[in-house]
Design a protein around this motif. Sequence first.
Motif, PDB file in Angstrom:
ATOM      1  N   GLY B  35      46.743  30.354  35.511  1.00 44.04           N
ATOM      2  CA  GLY B  35      47.143  30.950  36.775  1.00 44.04           C
ATOM      3  C   GLY B  35      46.149  31.947  37.334  1.00 44.04           C
ATOM      4  O   GLY B  35      46.525  32.884  38.010  1.00 44.04           O
ATOM      5  N   MET B  36      44.870  31.794  37.033  1.00 42.33           N
ATOM      6  CA  MET B  36      43.881  32.681  37.641  1.00 42.33           C
ATOM      7  C   MET B  36      42.840  31.848  38.382  1.00 42.33           C
ATOM      8  O   MET B  36      42.598  30.685  38.059  1.00 42.33           O
ATOM      9  CB  MET B  36      43.183  33.546  36.606  1.00 42.33           C
ATOM     10  CG  MET B  36      42.203  32.787  35.752  1.00 42.33           C
ATOM     11  SD  MET B  36      41.098  33.854  34.824  1.00 42.33           S
ATOM     12  CE  MET B  36      39.737  34.042  35.952  1.00 42.33           C
ATOM     13  N   ILE B  37      42.242  32.472  39.399  1.00 43.24           N
ATOM     14  CA  ILE B  37      41.143  31.823  40.093  1.00 43.24           C
ATOM     15  C   ILE B  37      39.866  32.198  39.369  1.00 43.24           C
ATOM     16  O   ILE B  37      39.500  33.362  39.314  1.00 43.24           O
ATOM     17  CB  ILE B  37      41.081  32.283  41.555  1.00 43.24           C
ATOM     18  CG1 ILE B  37      42.358  31.871  42.276  1.00 43.24           C
ATOM     19  CG2 ILE B  37      39.877  31.690  42.244  1.00 43.24           C
ATOM     20  CD1 ILE B  37      42.491  32.478  43.643  1.00 43.24           C
ATOM     21  N   PRO B  96      40.196  38.462  26.592  1.00 43.13           N
ATOM     22  CA  PRO B  96      40.786  39.776  26.271  1.00 43.13           C
ATOM     23  C   PRO B  96      41.809  40.240  27.297  1.00 43.13           C
ATOM     24  O   PRO B  96      42.477  41.235  27.081  1.00 43.13           O
ATOM     25  CB  PRO B  96      39.569  40.717  26.279  1.00 43.13           C
ATOM     26  CG  PRO B  96      38.387  39.840  26.192  1.00 43.13           C
ATOM     27  CD  PRO B  96      38.756  38.548  26.814  1.00 43.13           C
ATOM     28  N   LEU B  97      41.926  39.532  28.418  1.00 47.22           N
ATOM     29  CA  LEU B  97      42.774  40.026  29.499  1.00 47.22           C
ATOM     30  C   LEU B  97      44.083  39.265  29.625  1.00 47.22           C
ATOM     31  O   LEU B  97      44.767  39.383  30.636  1.00 47.22           O
ATOM     32  CB  LEU B  97      42.026  39.913  30.830  1.00 47.22           C
ATOM     33  CG  LEU B  97      40.722  40.663  30.909  1.00 47.22           C
ATOM     34  CD1 LEU B  97      40.044  40.424  32.240  1.00 47.22           C
ATOM     35  CD2 LEU B  97      40.956  42.141  30.728  1.00 47.22           C
ATOM     36  N   ARG B 102      47.792  42.243  36.729  1.00 49.05           N
ATOM     37  CA  ARG B 102      47.642  41.034  37.530  1.00 49.05           C
ATOM     38  C   ARG B 102      46.228  40.888  38.103  1.00 49.05           C
ATOM     39  O   ARG B 102      45.674  39.804  38.146  1.00 49.05           O
ATOM     40  CB  ARG B 102      48.662  41.103  38.670  1.00 49.05           C
ATOM     41  CG  ARG B 102      48.881  39.864  39.445  1.00 49.05           C
ATOM     42  CD  ARG B 102      50.069  40.054  40.368  1.00 49.05           C
ATOM     43  NE  ARG B 102      49.956  41.247  41.176  1.00 49.05           N
ATOM     44  CZ  ARG B 102      49.214  41.328  42.285  1.00 49.05           C
ATOM     45  NH1 ARG B 102      48.545  40.286  42.703  1.00 49.05           N
ATOM     46  NH2 ARG B 102      49.161  42.443  42.975  1.00 49.05           N
ATOM     47  N   LEU B 103      45.650  41.992  38.547  1.00 50.25           N
ATOM     48  CA  LEU B 103      44.354  41.910  39.210  1.00 50.25           C
ATOM     49  C   LEU B 103      43.200  41.793  38.228  1.00 50.25           C
ATOM     50  O   LEU B 103      42.121  41.348  38.587  1.00 50.25           O
ATOM     51  CB  LEU B 103      44.127  43.158  40.075  1.00 50.25           C
ATOM     52  CG  LEU B 103      44.929  43.258  41.363  1.00 50.25           C
ATOM     53  CD1 LEU B 103      44.511  44.500  42.123  1.00 50.25           C
ATOM     54  CD2 LEU B 103      44.711  42.036  42.223  1.00 50.25           C
ATOM     55  N   LEU B 106      40.999  38.531  37.789  1.00 51.27           N
ATOM     56  CA  LEU B 106      40.251  38.165  38.988  1.00 51.27           C
ATOM     57  C   LEU B 106      39.050  39.092  39.178  1.00 51.27           C
ATOM     58  O   LEU B 106      37.943  38.652  39.500  1.00 51.27           O
ATOM     59  CB  LEU B 106      41.182  38.225  40.197  1.00 51.27           C
ATOM     60  CG  LEU B 106      40.638  37.569  41.458  1.00 51.27           C
ATOM     61  CD1 LEU B 106      40.279  36.126  41.206  1.00 51.27           C
ATOM     62  CD2 LEU B 106      41.651  37.645  42.568  1.00 51.27           C
ATOM     63  N   ILE B 107      39.254  40.377  38.949  1.00 52.44           N
ATOM     64  CA  ILE B 107      38.139  41.316  39.079  1.00 52.44           C
ATOM     65  C   ILE B 107      37.083  41.011  38.030  1.00 52.44           C
ATOM     66  O   ILE B 107      35.886  41.002  38.302  1.00 52.44           O
ATOM     67  CB  ILE B 107      38.657  42.762  38.950  1.00 52.44           C
ATOM     68  CG1 ILE B 107      39.501  43.103  40.173  1.00 52.44           C
ATOM     69  CG2 ILE B 107      37.497  43.737  38.821  1.00 52.44           C
ATOM     70  CD1 ILE B 107      40.207  44.422  40.081  1.00 52.44           C
ATOM     71  N   SER B 108      37.560  40.715  36.822  1.00 58.95           N
ATOM     72  CA  SER B 108      36.630  40.365  35.765  1.00 58.95           C
ATOM     73  C   SER B 108      35.827  39.112  36.152  1.00 58.95           C
ATOM     74  O   SER B 108      34.627  39.020  35.894  1.00 58.95           O
ATOM     75  CB  SER B 108      37.425  40.122  34.488  1.00 58.95           C
ATOM     76  OG  SER B 108      36.598  39.861  33.431  1.00 58.95           O
TER      77      SER B 108
END
Lengths: 424, 307, 290
Positions: B35-37, B96-97, B102-103, B106-108
Motif C-alpha cells: 500500500g505504498m507508492i 524498517p518502516l 503513514r507518511l 513515502l518520504i523515505s
Amino acid sequence: MTERSVSGGQSVGAVLRESLITGVVALLLFAPLTGVSLSGYTLEGHWQRPVWLAGWVVLGRFAFGWLRARGHLVGRLSGRPKAGSALLASWIEAHRTFLLLALCVVALILPWFIGKYWLNVAILAWIYVLLALGLNIVVGLAGLLDLGFVAFYAVGAYGYALGFKYLDLSFWAALPFGALLAACFGVMLGFPVLRMHGDYLAIVTLGFGEIIRLVLNNWMDFTGGPNGVRVPFPSFFGIEFGRKAQPGHVTVHEYFQVPFSNEYRDIFLYLLLMIVVGGLVFVIRRLRRMPLGRNWEALREDEIACRSLGIQPVTVKLSAFGLGAMTGGVGGVFFAASQGFVNPTSFTFMESAHILAIVILGGMGSTAGVIAAAVILTVLPEALRDFAEYRGLLFGCAMVLMMVWRPRGLMGARRARFDRSGVA
Amino acid sequence: MSFHILVQQVVNGLVLGSVYGLIAVGYTMVYGIIGMINFAHGDVYMIAAYLTAIFLAALTLLGIQSPPLLILLVLLLTMAFTALYGWSMERIAYKPLRHSTRLAPLISAIGMSLILQNYVRLSQGARSQGTPTLIQGSVRLFENGPDQFVQITYAQILIVVTAVIGMSLLWYWIQSTAMGRACRAVQQDRIMAALLGVDTDRVISVVFVLGASMAAVAGTLVTFNYGSFDFFIGFVIGIKAFTAAVLGGIGSLPGAMLGGLVLGLAESIFSGFVNTDYKDVFAFSLLVGVLIFRPSGLLGRPEVEKV
Amino acid sequence: MASLLTVHDLTMRFGGVLALNGVGFDVRRGSVTALIGPNGAGKTTVFNCLTGFYRPSSGAIRLTDADGVSVDLIEILGGPFRRQDLRSPRAFGRRLYCKMFGGAALAARAGVVRTFQNIRLFKEMTAFENLLVAQRARVNNNLLAGLLSTRAYRDAEAEARERAWYWLDFFRLAEDGNRLAGELAYGRQRRLEIARAMCAGPRLLCLDEPAAGLNPNETRELSEWILSLRRGHGVTVCLIEHDMGLVMEISDQVVVLDHGQVIASGRPEKVRDNPVVLEAYLGVPEEEGR
C-alpha cells in the motif's frame, strides 16, 4: 553471548558475518555504476571506488550491529528524543526569551556588515524559511504530503512578474495579489483532490507542480517561456532604490543624504522578509492553539475519528492547503523581487524536494526546528562548495535516515500543556 | 495523409504503452502488497538504462559481436543487477518502516529517489549519455508515395514482443507458482497470510525484485531503441507509469498493462494531432483527472473504507 | 417514551454480499440498547450506517429529538441527484452540499457520535487536546477571533477547557491530561475515547465493543459509567458488545442480529431465553433444526 541474543542483540561473529554479506552485496551494487563510467561508447575504469565504498559499508554495518548487540542503541531507536536533546530542550526552554531576543538582535545587525554576496544568501535563506514554514503547515501539521509546493512559489513569483508586465502592479500590490492567486490555485487544486485519501495526494500535487512549470515554459506568448520575465525592484513608500529615480520620485540615497549603494535594496528586502516571517511565526503559534490548528493535527492523526466527531475533513484540509499555498505565494513574490528576473528553471521538482527536506530535517510540525533547518541548509551549500555538489545525495540520505531513525524530528514538537488554573 | 499519421501514432503509442506498462507493473504490485507508492521506481528504470549501456560497452570490449547474443546477455545482466538494486532499496528504506507513520514510507521513497539520482549523477556525470544503435532496419506499411508510409522499426517490434513475453511470464508466475499464490494471499490480507505461515517479508522482497526486473526490461529496450539517457529520465517516466497504473486500477496486474497502453496511445495521438510541447501536461492532467473522477481505475474495484 | 432513533428496513450490499437484510429497530430516548449477535452478523455494519460511514443500499434511518425535529441520516450522506431536485433550487443546493461535505461529519453534527472497535485516538496529541478537538461545535471557530484572541474566543476556550476537565475527572483520567493519548494504558485509552465522544455532545452515543480487552474490574466500572451517563447526562446509548454479563446488566433493549437480519429483540431477559437466539449462538445439529 547467550544473554545478549536474548535481549535482541547478536554475537560478534554473527555481526561480522552479516557485515561481510552486506559488503558483498554493496560491492555488487557499486561495481558496475561506480567502478566504470561511460565515456562515449567506451568505459573508463575507477576500480578503487566501489572497493572503498563497499569497505565503508562493511565498517558502518559492523559498527551499527556491534553497538546494537551491546545494547547501546536500544533506547535511541524508539523514536522519542532522550536525555541529551531533552536537556538541550529544557535549557532552551529556560532561556527562551533571552535567546529569542539575542537572535533577533543578531538578525537585525547582520545585513549591514556581511556584504552583497552573503546578503543575497541571507535573503534566500529567509525565503526558504518562509516556504518551509508554509509547507510545514501542510505536511507537518495537517499531515498532507505536498510534493508540488513549488507550484505555489511559481504562481507567486510569476504573479508579480506578469502582474507588473501586464497590469503594472507594484511590489506592494503584488504581495497580496500573489498570495491570493496562490491561495486560489491551492483551493482549486485542493478541492477535488483532498477528498481522496492517502498517498494519491502526493502524486497529484507532484503532477500539478510539473504542469505549472511546463505551462510556464511552453506558453511563450504570455510568460516568455524559458527566457523568463524581468521584474522591477520594489520601492518603499515611493522612495526608490535605484541610482536614478524616475521623474517625480526620490531615491533612498538622496533622501537620506548618503552615498549610493545597491545594498540598501537588499537590506530593505531582508528586513521586510524578517517582519513577514515574524508575523507568520506569530500566526502559526496562535493557530496551533486554536480550534483550527487542533483540527489540523487531529486530521493528521486520524481522519475517520475526526469525521466521527463532526469535523469536516475537506474544509479543514483545504484551509491548511490554502494557507500553505498563500505562504508559498508570498515567498514567490519575494523571490522574484530579490532576483529581478524569473524563469521556469527555478521551479523544478528539485526545489520542492529541497523544501520538503528542510521540513523533514527540522522535524515535521516544529517551527523552531524548521527555521533552523532552512537557514542551515541554505547557508551551508554556499559556505562549502563540496557540500553543494553532494547536496542532493545528502538530502536523500537524510530523508531516509530520519524516517527510519526518528520520524518525529530531531527535537520532537513541543505540546501545549494545560493545567487547572482558573477552573478549579 | 492524416490516415498515415494516425496509424503511425497508434504504432508509436503501442510501443510507448508497452514501456509504461512494464514500469507500471512495479508500482502496481508494490502498492497492492504494502500500500505504498514506491516513488523511487522511476529511478530504478534510470539505473537500468545506465547498466544497459555499461554492460553493452563491457561485453563489446570483451569481444562479443553478434547483436542477438549481446542483446540477450545485456538484458539478463541488467535485469539481475537492477533486481539487486530493487531488493536493497526495500531492505534499506522501506522494511524498517513497516509499522511507522503513514507518511514515513513515502518520504523515505522520495529520499531514495534523490539518492539514486545523485548517486548516478556523481558517478557517471550529469551530461546525457548514449549507446550505439544495435538494431537497425524497419518495415514500411501502407506505402503510398515518398512521404506517405507507416514505419515500424525492428527495435519497436522487439519492445512490444519482449513486453508481451515478460508480462505473460509474470502473469503465469503469479497465477501458477507457490510464491505467486503467496503474493496474492499477502495482497488480500497481509496479517492473515502471515498467520497462515506465509513469509510476508520474503514476499515483499520478491515483489520488489520482480518490479525492478520488469523496469529493467523496459530500461534496456528503450535504451536500445532511443540510445540516449541521463540521470533524470526516471522522474517523468516514473510519474507517467504511475499514471498508467492508476488508470488501469492500482493493484491490478492486467490493469497496469491496459493502463500503460491506453496512456501510451492517448499521449501519442495527442502529440501527433494536438501539440507536442504539451504532451507531458496532457499526461499529468490525465493523472489528476483519473484520480479525481475514477480513482479505482479501469479494472480496479472501488475501495470500501475500513472503519 | 418516544423513539430517538428509528431504523427501518435497512439493507446493505457489498458487491454480491448481502451484509444487512431488512434490519429494523427503534431506540427509545434515554434508553440503553445493545446490538448483539455472532461474528459477521452485521453489527458493525449497522453502526457504520447509523454514523454515516456507509450509505445503505436501501432503508431509512431517522433521528428525532425531543422537540420533534427529525433528521434523515441517509439523506445527509448525499445520494445521487433526482429529477425533483431540478425543480427546487433549495433541494438541489441541499443535495449538492451533502454530496460535497456530507457523510459521517454531518451525522456527528446531527448528534450521533461513536467510538471504534479498534480505538481511534489522536495518538500524538495529549489526552486533553483529544477532548478539545471533540468540542468542535462549541468552540469559537472564527479564524480572526482566534488570531486576535478576542474576548468571545477566550471565553469559549475557557469553557471548552472546563468541559474537558469535567470529562477527564468523570472517567478518572485527570492525571493523564497532559500525556500523549497513544502512551496511555489500553483501558485508559478506551475510557478516553468515550470521554472524547461525550465532549462532542452526543444525543445518541454509539459504543462499538467498549468492554473489549478490559478486565472484569474495568468492565464493572464501565457499566456504572454507562448507566450514569444515561441517568445524569440524558444520553441515549447504543452499543455493540460480546460481554453478555454487561449487556444483560445495563441494557433496556437487546437487538439480536444474525446473517444480516434481526432475529429477536426486546428486553434482555426475554431475548436470553429465546430459542432462536440460542440456536444462532450455539448452533443446532442439522436433524434437530429441521
